[in-house]
Write a protein that holds these residues in place. Structure first.
Motif, PDB file in Angstrom:
ATOM      1  N   SER A 137       0.817  -1.203   0.000  1.00 40.29           N
ATOM      2  CA  SER A 137       0.000   0.000   0.000  1.00 40.29           C
ATOM      3  C   SER A 137       0.855   1.260   0.000  1.00 40.29           C
ATOM      4  N   VAL A 138       1.866   1.310   0.857  1.00 40.95           N
ATOM      5  CA  VAL A 138       2.696   2.514   0.951  1.00 40.95           C
ATOM      6  C   VAL A 138       3.488   2.736  -0.335  1.00 40.95           C
ATOM      7  N   LYS A 139       3.953   1.669  -0.953  1.00 39.97           N
ATOM      8  CA  LYS A 139       4.650   1.823  -2.235  1.00 39.97           C
ATOM      9  C   LYS A 139       3.706   2.374  -3.296  1.00 39.97           C
ATOM     10  N   LYS A 140       2.421   2.048  -3.197  1.00 44.91           N
ATOM     11  CA  LYS A 140       1.425   2.549  -4.146  1.00 44.91           C
ATOM     12  C   LYS A 140       1.115   4.016  -3.898  1.00 44.91           C
ATOM     13  N   THR A 141       0.907   4.396  -2.625  1.00 40.94           N
ATOM     14  CA  THR A 141       0.469   5.761  -2.321  1.00 40.94           C
ATOM     15  C   THR A 141       1.618   6.734  -2.106  1.00 40.94           C
ATOM     16  N   GLY A 142       2.749   6.246  -1.593  1.00 38.68           N
ATOM     17  CA  GLY A 142       3.890   7.105  -1.316  1.00 38.68           C
ATOM     18  C   GLY A 142       3.773   7.913  -0.040  1.00 38.68           C
ATOM     19  N   ARG A 143       2.690   7.727   0.685  1.00 34.78           N
ATOM     20  CA  ARG A 143       2.473   8.479   1.919  1.00 34.78           C
ATOM     21  C   ARG A 143       1.840   7.568   2.961  1.00 34.78           C
ATOM     22  N   CYS A 144       2.078   7.880   4.250  1.00 36.91           N
ATOM     23  CA  CYS A 144       1.520   7.029   5.303  1.00 36.91           C
ATOM     24  C   CYS A 144       1.258   7.837   6.564  1.00 36.91           C
ATOM     25  N   VAL A 145       0.085   7.594   7.148  1.00 34.84           N
ATOM     26  CA  VAL A 145      -0.279   8.160   8.453  1.00 34.84           C
ATOM     27  C   VAL A 145      -0.700   7.003   9.350  1.00 34.84           C
ATOM     28  N   ILE A 146      -0.129   6.942  10.542  1.00 34.33           N
ATOM     29  CA  ILE A 146      -0.386   5.872  11.509  1.00 34.33           C
ATOM     30  C   ILE A 146      -1.228   6.441  12.648  1.00 34.33           C
ATOM     31  N   VAL A 147      -2.268   5.711  13.032  1.00 34.95           N
ATOM     32  CA  VAL A 147      -3.173   6.192  14.079  1.00 34.95           C
ATOM     33  C   VAL A 147      -3.306   5.140  15.170  1.00 34.95           C
ATOM     34  N   HIS A 148      -3.019   5.510  16.410  1.00 35.31           N
ATOM     35  CA  HIS A 148      -3.348   4.670  17.560  1.00 35.31           C
ATOM     36  C   HIS A 148      -3.555   5.553  18.783  1.00 35.31           C
ATOM     37  N   GLU A 149      -4.305   5.041  19.767  1.00 33.68           N
ATOM     38  CA  GLU A 149      -4.631   5.877  20.917  1.00 33.68           C
ATOM     39  C   GLU A 149      -3.629   5.761  22.053  1.00 33.68           C
TER      40      GLU A 149
END
Length: 337
Positions: free
Chosen positions: A263-275
């Motif tokens: 997925s990241v190779k496809k989009t080139g961007r990443c946001v990680i979410v956890h509490e």
């Protein structure tokens, strides 16, 4: 198929395993006659008997130590610790005994136990009822750590965890026990209305441990989340208008790194979410893994939207809890690069 919320799906999973496997048993804090503080084990003692579902003293170390011995003997114990915050007195048993038993015995013994526990915030439980300790379990080789986000996965993952020959810490996001939640304070108590929100097969099925789900396909940015944060992230994505791909990790150990990398190779961007707190949270490991494997594909720094680096604040829970506004800011920041 039946319409179930997460509590009902988990109860159904436990009911099925008790009925199908005589070596499975359930014990822990208030799981018997009372049916658990969140009613996940409701009526299981009545249906399956006092030797299959029973209460234990309030001794987390004793509960998990007993389960380790039962597992080595050949049983498949499922124990409930009333809140994930309470597991810490038994941490040594999980780390020094359960996680290492197979290796230390040269494969002669193992510990097929499942430790269920409600975790996370959203119900104003304060510092001793709302923490998210998943990272400290993910760090221990030999433990599996599973966190469902919906009733279908909850049932399938729990059955898979019980049938697994390794110890599994199964963390249940209490905020979505009764239905989805988008992270806004005006929804503070809506999920306690008891509505059902998913179609779940009534029979036996499993969801494989270590396989993530693409909750929403997209092409502009990858969002990684698990548990309650899947619903909050989805709400933020829809509000942002971005074509974001949302991946529900489902289990953090084992981790489906292949789906993440693709997925990241496809989009080139990443946001990680956890509490959980940001510092040394599981997002830090995700960020490192992505950087190692996707460095030349990244168009922007990896973003993290997490809880504060403070004890869980009772009075300021809705500021601490990652909400759509904070996630949207992170998504927009990623898209600016």
């Amino acid at each position: 198929m039946a319409s179930m919320n997460m509590i009902q799906a988990l109860n159904n999973a436990l009911d099925i395993t008790l009925a199908s496997d005589p070596d499975t048993l359930i014990f822990g804090e208030d799981v018997g006659y009372f049916g658990g503080v969140f009613r996940v084990t409701d009526k299981l003692q009545e249906k399956h008997g006092l030797t299959r579902c029973f209460d234990a003293p309030i001794s987390e170390g004793g509960i998990i130590a007993a389960a380790i011995g039962m597992g080595a003997y050949g049983l498949r114990p499922v124990v409930e610790i009333q809140f994930a915050d309470y597991i810490l007195p038994a941490y040594d048993q999980l780390v020094s005994e359960a996680a290492r038993l197979r290796y230390r015995s040269g494969g002669e013994f193992w510990a097929p136990l499942t430790v269920r526990s409600p975790y996370g915030g959203g119900i104003f439980g304060g510092q001793t009822h709302s923490q998210s300790p998943e990272a400290i379990f993910a760090h221990i080789t030999g433990l599996k750590t599973v966190i469902p986000s919906n009733p279908y996965d909850a049932k399938g993952l729990l059955i898979a965890a019980i049938e697994c020959d390794d110890p599994v810490v199964f963390l249940e996001p209490k905020r979505i026990y009764n239905g989805p939640f988008d992270g806004r304070p005006d929804q503070a108590m809506k999920t306690w209305a008891g509505h059902k929100d998913a179609e779940v097969p009534e029979g036996h099925y499993t969801v494989p441990l270590g396989k993530a789900a693409i909750t929403r396909p997209g092409s502009e940015v990858t969002v990684l989340a698990y548990g309650t944060m899947v619903h909050v992230a989805l709400s933020a994505i829809e509000e942002s208008g971005l074509d974001a791909e949302l991946i529900d990790l489902r289990s953090i150990v084992p981790l489906d790194i292949d789906t993440i990398v693709a997925s990241v190779k496809k989009t080139g961007r990443c946001v990680i979410v956890h509490e959980a707190s940001r510092f040394s949270g599981f997002g830090a490991e995700l960020s490192a893994l992505i950087q190692e494997r996707c460095f030349y594909h990244l168009k922007a720094p990896i973003g993290r939207v997490c809880g504060w680096d403070t004890p869980y604040p009772h009075a300021f829970e809705w500021d601490y809890f990652p909400g759509p506004a904070r996630i949207i800011r992170a998504l927009n920041s990623a898209m600016e690069n």
